[in-house]
Design a protein around this motif. Structure first.
Motif, PDB file in Angstrom:
ATOM      1  N   TYR A  98       0.862  -1.272   0.105  1.00  0.00           N
ATOM      2  CA  TYR A  98      -0.024  -0.012  -0.186  1.00  0.00           C
ATOM      3  C   TYR A  98       0.699   1.405  -0.070  1.00  0.00           C
ATOM      4  O   TYR A  98       1.932   1.163   0.801  1.00  0.00           O
ATOM      5  CB  TYR A  98      -0.754  -0.055   1.348  1.00  0.00           C
ATOM      6  CG  TYR A  98      -1.684  -1.230   1.565  1.00  0.00           C
ATOM      7  CD1 TYR A  98      -0.914  -2.227   2.147  1.00  0.00           C
ATOM      8  CD2 TYR A  98      -3.150  -1.180   1.211  1.00  0.00           C
ATOM      9  CE1 TYR A  98      -1.756  -3.387   2.531  1.00  0.00           C
ATOM     10  CE2 TYR A  98      -3.527  -2.386   1.538  1.00  0.00           C
ATOM     11  CZ  TYR A  98      -3.131  -3.607   2.278  1.00  0.00           C
ATOM     12  OH  TYR A  98      -3.970  -4.601   2.555  1.00  0.00           O
TER      13      TYR A  98
ATOM     14  N   TYR B 126       0.125   5.037   1.476  1.00  0.00           N
ATOM     15  CA  TYR B 126      -0.603   5.884   2.359  1.00  0.00           C
ATOM     16  C   TYR B 126      -0.163   7.376   2.217  1.00  0.00           C
ATOM     17  O   TYR B 126       1.316   7.519   2.474  1.00  0.00           O
ATOM     18  CB  TYR B 126      -0.762   5.722   3.646  1.00  0.00           C
ATOM     19  CG  TYR B 126      -2.003   4.766   3.943  1.00  0.00           C
ATOM     20  CD1 TYR B 126      -1.917   3.069   3.683  1.00  0.00           C
ATOM     21  CD2 TYR B 126      -3.336   4.870   4.464  1.00  0.00           C
ATOM     22  CE1 TYR B 126      -2.830   2.499   3.988  1.00  0.00           C
ATOM     23  CE2 TYR B 126      -4.256   4.144   4.590  1.00  0.00           C
ATOM     24  CZ  TYR B 126      -4.047   2.443   4.433  1.00  0.00           C
ATOM     25  OH  TYR B 126      -5.080   1.789   4.524  1.00  0.00           O
TER      26      TYR B 126
ATOM     27  N   ILE C 255      -5.683   6.461   2.048  1.00  0.00           N
ATOM     28  CA  ILE C 255      -5.028   5.339   1.405  1.00  0.00           C
ATOM     29  C   ILE C 255      -4.725   5.873  -0.227  1.00  0.00           C
ATOM     30  O   ILE C 255      -5.654   6.751  -0.444  1.00  0.00           O
ATOM     31  CB  ILE C 255      -5.559   4.291   1.411  1.00  0.00           C
ATOM     32  CG1 ILE C 255      -5.027   3.034   0.477  1.00  0.00           C
ATOM     33  CG2 ILE C 255      -6.960   4.269   0.917  1.00  0.00           C
ATOM     34  CD1 ILE C 255      -5.445   1.510   0.791  1.00  0.00           C
TER      35      ILE C 255
ATOM     36  N   PHE D   1      -3.359  12.987   9.356  1.00  0.00           N
ATOM     37  CA  PHE D   1      -4.694  12.063   8.608  1.00  0.00           C
ATOM     38  C   PHE D   1      -3.847  11.312   7.706  1.00  0.00           C
ATOM     39  O   PHE D   1      -3.396  11.690   6.707  1.00  0.00           O
ATOM     40  CB  PHE D   1      -5.645  13.187   8.153  1.00  0.00           C
ATOM     41  CG  PHE D   1      -6.930  12.206   7.433  1.00  0.00           C
ATOM     42  CD1 PHE D   1      -7.161  12.211   6.112  1.00  0.00           C
ATOM     43  CD2 PHE D   1      -7.732  11.862   8.523  1.00  0.00           C
ATOM     44  CE1 PHE D   1      -8.060  11.287   5.994  1.00  0.00           C
ATOM     45  CE2 PHE D   1      -8.921  10.917   7.996  1.00  0.00           C
ATOM     46  CZ  PHE D   1      -9.118  10.807   6.654  1.00  0.00           C
ATOM     47  N   LEU D   2      -4.282  10.103   7.905  1.00  0.00           N
ATOM     48  CA  LEU D   2      -3.850   9.083   6.967  1.00  0.00           C
ATOM     49  C   LEU D   2      -4.941   8.636   5.723  1.00  0.00           C
ATOM     50  O   LEU D   2      -5.926   8.428   6.019  1.00  0.00           O
ATOM     51  CB  LEU D   2      -3.693   7.524   7.869  1.00  0.00           C
ATOM     52  CG  LEU D   2      -2.276   7.528   8.299  1.00  0.00           C
ATOM     53  CD1 LEU D   2      -2.180   6.623   9.223  1.00  0.00           C
ATOM     54  CD2 LEU D   2      -1.172   7.260   7.423  1.00  0.00           C
TER      55      LEU D   2
ATOM     56  N   PHE E  46       3.731   6.903   3.440  1.00  0.00           N
ATOM     57  CA  PHE E  46       4.262   5.603   4.178  1.00  0.00           C
ATOM     58  C   PHE E  46       3.602   4.509   3.063  1.00  0.00           C
ATOM     59  O   PHE E  46       2.742   4.453   2.526  1.00  0.00           O
ATOM     60  CB  PHE E  46       3.343   5.582   5.332  1.00  0.00           C
ATOM     61  CG  PHE E  46       3.795   6.220   6.390  1.00  0.00           C
ATOM     62  CD1 PHE E  46       3.055   7.632   6.957  1.00  0.00           C
ATOM     63  CD2 PHE E  46       4.881   5.952   7.257  1.00  0.00           C
ATOM     64  CE1 PHE E  46       3.566   8.384   7.937  1.00  0.00           C
ATOM     65  CE2 PHE E  46       5.259   6.614   8.223  1.00  0.00           C
ATOM     66  CZ  PHE E  46       4.624   7.886   8.531  1.00  0.00           C
TER      67      PHE E  46
ATOM     68  N   GLU F  21      -7.467   5.183  -5.091  1.00  0.00           N
ATOM     69  CA  GLU F  21      -8.278   6.176  -4.633  1.00  0.00           C
ATOM     70  C   GLU F  21      -8.284   7.343  -5.617  1.00  0.00           C
ATOM     71  O   GLU F  21      -7.514   7.414  -6.659  1.00  0.00           O
ATOM     72  CB  GLU F  21      -8.266   6.268  -3.328  1.00  0.00           C
ATOM     73  CG  GLU F  21      -8.163   5.241  -2.158  1.00  0.00           C
ATOM     74  CD  GLU F  21      -9.722   5.036  -2.105  1.00  0.00           C
ATOM     75  OE1 GLU F  21     -10.424   5.918  -1.510  1.00  0.00           O
ATOM     76  OE2 GLU F  21     -10.206   3.922  -2.520  1.00  0.00           O
TER      77      GLU F  21
ATOM     78  N   PHE G  17       4.429  -1.146   8.574  1.00  0.00           N
ATOM     79  CA  PHE G  17       4.498   0.152   7.700  1.00  0.00           C
ATOM     80  C   PHE G  17       6.090   0.469   7.690  1.00  0.00           C
ATOM     81  O   PHE G  17       6.972  -0.010   8.530  1.00  0.00           O
ATOM     82  CB  PHE G  17       4.029   1.501   8.677  1.00  0.00           C
ATOM     83  CG  PHE G  17       2.703   1.433   8.368  1.00  0.00           C
ATOM     84  CD1 PHE G  17       1.808   1.183   9.393  1.00  0.00           C
ATOM     85  CD2 PHE G  17       1.990   2.243   7.622  1.00  0.00           C
ATOM     86  CE1 PHE G  17       0.586   1.191   9.192  1.00  0.00           C
ATOM     87  CE2 PHE G  17       0.610   2.558   7.458  1.00  0.00           C
ATOM     88  CZ  PHE G  17      -0.293   2.130   8.076  1.00  0.00           C
TER      89      PHE G  17
ATOM     90  N   GLN H 101       0.209  10.882   4.719  1.00  0.00           N
ATOM     91  CA  GLN H 101      -0.240  11.551   6.086  1.00  0.00           C
ATOM     92  C   GLN H 101       0.119  12.975   5.921  1.00  0.00           C
ATOM     93  O   GLN H 101       1.169  13.429   5.468  1.00  0.00           O
ATOM     94  CB  GLN H 101       0.562  10.895   6.876  1.00  0.00           C
ATOM     95  CG  GLN H 101       0.175  11.277   8.452  1.00  0.00           C
ATOM     96  CD  GLN H 101       1.012  10.627   9.551  1.00  0.00           C
ATOM     97  OE1 GLN H 101       2.124  10.690   9.448  1.00  0.00           O
ATOM     98  NE2 GLN H 101       0.237   9.995  10.589  1.00  0.00           N
TER      99      GLN H 101
END
Lengths: 112, 113
Positions: free
Chosen positions: A33, A35, A45, A42-43, A90, A58, A103, A37
């Protein structure tokens, strides 16, 4: 032995440049994945690959393009960087359906 | 769509105080639940997880969480916090067998020495 390793750890670049972030995992996981931040922690995807196939994409500008050459690697290429792209990115991995992520240490991207 | 709510954005406690961080999720089906911790300047690490069975889950560093299905909640607890627990805590949920984990907005815990 780092389980999920990302490079580089820090990246400072000018607007309009193209940059890549690399991620590798040695856990034998089949899902990886990306992500993002933001400054408020706020994380969100961005992408997920399962066995080299894109399964989550996304609403991300198409300046961002992930690539998974094999299930142990997931890279992120960003074209035409903008100020709003500044964030910590991340990488994570998990076994299919397990959900518990490991992670990477993150890449702090600063666009100036 | 699934969502995760963490009620407290900032919590300040003195050492030895008890901690409870709230987490609620919205999804009617079977889920797996997680708490992650992010120490200052570091990446997220898994604290504990619930898949099935005993709804009271024990994790690392003395943390535990209780899954209450009827309340769609998965609150994190620790009886006595330490200064080293200062961190950001994230609740997360994934539909069982799914691929997308949804994270809450995080709770920043500051423990005064």
């Amino acid at each position: 032995d780092t389980a999920v390793s990302q490079t580089p750890k820090y990246l400072v670049t000018q607007m309009g440049n193209d940059k890549s972030i690399k991620c590798e995992q040695n856990l034998g996981h089949d899902t990886m994945y990306w992500y993002k931040q933001d400054s408020k922690k706020f994380l969100k995807i961005m992408f997920s690959y399962n066995n080299k196939e894109l399964i989550i994409n996304e609403t991300v500008p198409n300046r961002f393009s992930p690539k998974s050459p094999d299930k142990a690697h997931l890279n992120l290429h960003i074209n035409s960087l903008e100020l709003g792209d500044s964030a910590v990115y991340f990488c994570a991995s998990s076994a299919t359906g397990q959900g518990g992520y490991t992670f990477g240490s993150g890449t702090r991207l600063t666009v100036v | 769509a699934q969502s995760v709510s963490q009620h407290n954005h900032h919590v300040i406690l003195s050492e030895a105080a008890s901690l409870e961080l709230g987490c609620n999720y919205s999804y009617g089906g079977t889920v797996n639940l997680f708490w992650y911790v992010q120490y200052p300047g570091q990446h997220l690490q898994l604290l504990l997880k619930y898949f099935s069975g005993d709804p009271l889950v024990k994790g690392i560093k003395g943390f535990e969480a209780e899954f209450i299905k009827s309340k769609f909640s998965f609150n994190l607890r620790k009886p006595s916090v330490q200064w080293s627990d200062t961190a950001e805590y994230f609740c997360a949920v994934i539909v069982t067998g799914g691929f997308k984990t949804i994270f809450g907005a995080g709770t920043r815990l500051f423990v005064k020495a």
